[in-house]
Design a protein around this motif. Structure first.
Motif, PDB file in Angstrom:
ATOM      1  N   UNK A  12      -8.417   0.329   6.330  1.00  0.00           N
ATOM      2  CA  UNK A  12      -7.241   0.313   5.472  1.00  0.00           C
ATOM      3  C   UNK A  12      -6.573   1.693   5.440  1.00  0.00           C
ATOM      4  N   UNK A  13      -5.427   1.745   4.737  1.00  0.00           N
ATOM      5  CA  UNK A  13      -4.789   3.039   4.510  1.00  0.00           C
ATOM      6  C   UNK A  13      -3.717   3.414   5.507  1.00  0.00           C
ATOM      7  N   UNK A  14      -3.357   2.464   6.397  1.00  0.00           N
ATOM      8  CA  UNK A  14      -2.291   2.747   7.373  1.00  0.00           C
ATOM      9  C   UNK A  14      -1.254   1.629   7.306  1.00  0.00           C
ATOM     10  N   UNK A  15      -0.018   1.957   7.662  1.00  0.00           N
ATOM     11  CA  UNK A  15       1.011   0.921   7.774  1.00  0.00           C
ATOM     12  C   UNK A  15       0.856   0.290   9.151  1.00  0.00           C
TER      13      UNK A  15
ATOM     14  N   UNK B  64       4.543  10.325   6.627  1.00  0.00           N
ATOM     15  CA  UNK B  64       3.757  11.233   5.784  1.00  0.00           C
ATOM     16  C   UNK B  64       4.204  12.687   5.955  1.00  0.00           C
TER      17      UNK B  64
ATOM     18  N   UNK C  63       1.101  -1.731  -0.974  1.00  0.00           N
ATOM     19  CA  UNK C  63       0.442  -0.426  -0.854  1.00  0.00           C
ATOM     20  C   UNK C  63      -0.992  -0.508  -1.381  1.00  0.00           C
ATOM     21  N   UNK C  64      -1.145  -1.247  -2.475  1.00  0.00           N
ATOM     22  CA  UNK C  64      -2.500  -1.449  -3.007  1.00  0.00           C
ATOM     23  C   UNK C  64      -3.351  -2.228  -2.012  1.00  0.00           C
ATOM     24  N   UNK C  65      -2.765  -3.351  -1.511  1.00  0.00           N
ATOM     25  CA  UNK C  65      -3.522  -4.249  -0.634  1.00  0.00           C
ATOM     26  C   UNK C  65      -3.980  -3.577   0.644  1.00  0.00           C
ATOM     27  N   UNK C  66      -3.096  -2.814   1.256  1.00  0.00           N
ATOM     28  CA  UNK C  66      -3.456  -2.242   2.564  1.00  0.00           C
ATOM     29  C   UNK C  66      -4.039  -0.834   2.442  1.00  0.00           C
ATOM     30  N   UNK C  67      -4.191  -0.378   1.204  1.00  0.00           N
ATOM     31  CA  UNK C  67      -4.875   0.902   0.992  1.00  0.00           C
ATOM     32  C   UNK C  67      -4.013   2.126   1.217  1.00  0.00           C
ATOM     33  N   UNK C  68      -2.690   1.972   1.220  1.00  0.00           N
ATOM     34  CA  UNK C  68      -1.820   3.132   1.442  1.00  0.00           C
ATOM     35  C   UNK C  68      -1.367   3.781   0.135  1.00  0.00           C
TER      36      UNK C  68
END
Lengths: 327, 270
Positions: free
Chosen positions: A100-103, A115, B87-92
């Motif tokens: 997770x954490x990326x578009x 970013x 943003x919450x769902x994908x962790x961004x």
């Protein structure tokens, strides 16, 4: 070296409250951190080890301004993590591992551009910097591919690229190699090590002992929200009883035999564990005087006795510290 | 990695907002699902409006405004809040909040893009209605129409910002929005003028800036329109005042919400 420590935490506690029930009437309090004191110098790679739920991620988030401590104070680069958040965020980097954490619908390059803008990297520098970090993590060839097409290892590299994009002075890496295949994990460790040459202070949390041993100048062991120990690997070995470990195995030992081994010269600690019918004595040796033969002589009468010597591993240290904390 | 000395980075609200718009456009272009809210839904709304206002003078304007505003409202409300939920769902959400830019600028960029993309809907409805009816609508006061149209977009953006704060606050914001969405459609006069609803609904509707702006927009575009008795001028005053209040609330709420999520530690929940 700067006179201000890169990271300084005093008496950090963090309590989480969760509510359950139809009216959220059942409140559960969990103490994730219980009075953590920590000082990390500039240019150091510091490793934080601990079992699941020990509080590693909680501490990382507090130090990166993403979570407020319940009590205590923390300063990173001399800035208060609860008050100087905006100034601090511009000077630190955070790498949270995982898928997770990326578009994912856009390319790695576009992720980094976005970013770069949020971090206010000068527009004239943006493309150069994006290309630079992509090259550094070895993703130039896939820079314009959507990140949803990336493997886990590639995503992890992109996380690191994003973390260093704005040239942070302190980089926080939360389990950066978790779930990676051995090759990707090795490449990631290589990247982390090379950051040292750039003068970046690194705060690394990991489950992997060899990783911490390979990368870190000092290691802290966090257990049940408390820092059980903090030292160099050699210092930690000393802390749990020495650099050498002897292991003696056979089908059971008498209490008197255990006592005899404990009283041998140079022995700092003896732990007895059952493995089915076999009992293993782990003997921590503080000095070089004790030999395999000495142990054999003290356990005479055991026909099937096997004694071997090995270096005290970081895993031994870790398990000893975590078990002691649990007691 | 080369160690080149570079000027110190400083975030800027304008640049962050533009970056957010750029990300929203890229995401929009990358994802065909957006065709549904931006192109298919407005046409459906258009047919509903057509049936609703059949026999009304200035039917075409009613249909275009009704369906178009439904589409824009949906885009703004859904898009701005949903993007934060994503943003919450994908962790961004965590990496975004760990950047020095206040999150409100990211939200603002998304909302501006969603308002603009809502325009696609209104243009589409315009084309479909003109082709279907063979009538080109005449606007009573074109200049006022354009000005008030932009103003209506701003009122939608103001409400969208407050909704986005709710998504930062809790992962359950989507539930609240889904429940309230149709009430908002009707209550703010997107589909039809509020004055035709029972009187008791009017004070509630006036709590929302778009209610004022949409009434003003209808005054400016439909000859003989009977909306709120105070007329266009006070509609504009009310719209400006409520929009200012919403933006003020959004500013305060965002700061508090950002602090709150750091206190409770629910940023990673999804």
């Amino acid at each position: 070296m700067s006179s201000v420590p890169a990271i300084e935490a005093r008496g950090i506690t963090r309590v989480f409250q969760s509510r359950k029930g139809f009216f959220y009437q059942d409140v559960t309090r969990t103490e994730a951190l219980r009075g953590v004191d920590l000082t990390i110098e500039t240019g150091e790679i510091f490793g934080l080890l601990g079992p699941n739920g020990a509080g590693k991620t909680t501490l990382t988030k507090i130090l990166t301004t993403l979570l407020l401590p319940t009590s205590g104070t923390a300063r990173v680069l001399g800035l208060d993590v609860t008050k100087d958040t905006e100034r601090l965020r511009a000077r630190i980097g955070l790498v949270l591992g995982g898928e997770r954490g990326l578009y994912n619908r856009i390319s790695a390059r576009e992720n980094l551009r976005y970013f770069a803008d949020l971090y206010g990297i000068p527009l004239a520098e943006r493309e150069k910097r994006v290309n630079e970090v992509l090259e550094w993590v070895g993703l130039t060839w896939a820079a314009d591919r959507r990140t949803e097409e990336y493997s886990r290892g590639m995503k992890q590299k992109l996380h690191i690229a994003r973390g260093i994009l704005h040239r942070p002075e302190v980089l926080f890496l939360d389990e950066p190699t978790i779930g990676l295949d051995p090759k990707s994990a090795r490449e990631t460790r290589k990247l982390i090590r090379s950051l040292l040459g750039e003068g970046v202070t690194i705060f690394l949390t990991t489950h992997y002992m060899f990783e911490a041993e390979e990368l870190c100048h000092r290691i802290g062991v966090l257990s049940r929200g408390r820092l059980a120990a903090i030292d160099t690997v050699a210092g930690l070995r000393e802390l749990v009883g020495g650099d050498r470990t002897l292991e003696a195995e056979d089908y059971g030992f008498e209490d008197s035999e255990l006592a005899a081994v404990r009283h041998l010269p140079g022995v700092s600690k003896v732990v007895s564990e059952e493995y089915g019918p076999v009992t293993r004595l782990t003997i921590r040796v503080r000095t070089g005087d004790l030999t395999i033969d000495t142990v054999r002589q003290s356990l005479i009468g055991h026909g099937g006795l096997q004694v071997r010597e090995r270096r005290t591993s970081l895993e031994d240290v870790y398990l000893d510290l975590v078990e002691e904390e649990a007691r | 990695m080369a160690t080149v000395s570079v000027p110190k980075a400083h975030w800027s609200g304008r640049r962050s907002t533009l970056a957010s718009i750029r990300l929203a456009v890229l995401t929009f272009l990358a994802d065909p699902q957006w065709l549904i809210p931006s192109m298919i839904a407005p046409i459906v709304f258009g047919f509903v409006s057509f049936e609703l206002f059949l026999g009304t003078p200035d039917l075409v304007v009613y249909v275009i405004l009704g369906a178009g505003m439904m589409s824009m409202w949906g885009q703004t409300l859904y898009g701005s809040g949903w993007a934060t939920g994503q943003d919450r769902n994908i962790g961004t959400l965590e990496p975004t909040l760990s950047a020095p830019t206040p999150y409100v600028f990211v939200v603002l960029g998304r909302i501006l893009w969603n308002v603009v993309s809502g325009l696609i809907g209104i243009v589409l409805v315009f084309v479909v209605v003109v082709v279907a009816t063979g009538t080109v609508p005449s606007i009573d006061n074109p200049v006022a129409f354009v000005v008030l149209f932009v103003f209506t977009m701003l009122t939608l953006a103001a409400v969208g910002t407050v909704f986005a704060a709710a998504y930062v606050y809790t992962r359950y914001a989507g539930f609240i929005q889904n429940v309230g969405e149709f009430a908002f459609y009707i209550g703010t006069g997107c589909m039809f003028p509020i004055v035709i609803l029972p009187f008791w609904t009017n004070p509630i509707a006036l709590l929302f800036p778009p209610s004022w702006a949409l009434d003003a927009l209808r005054y400016a575009s439909i000859p003989g329109y009977v909306g709120f008795s105070w007329g266009l001028g006070w509609d504009v005053v009310g719209g400006v005042a409520t929009t200012a209040i919403y933006l003020l609330i959004a500013g305060i709420v965002f700061k508090r919400v950002e602090r709150h999520v750091l206190e409770v530690g629910n940023l990673q929940e999804y």
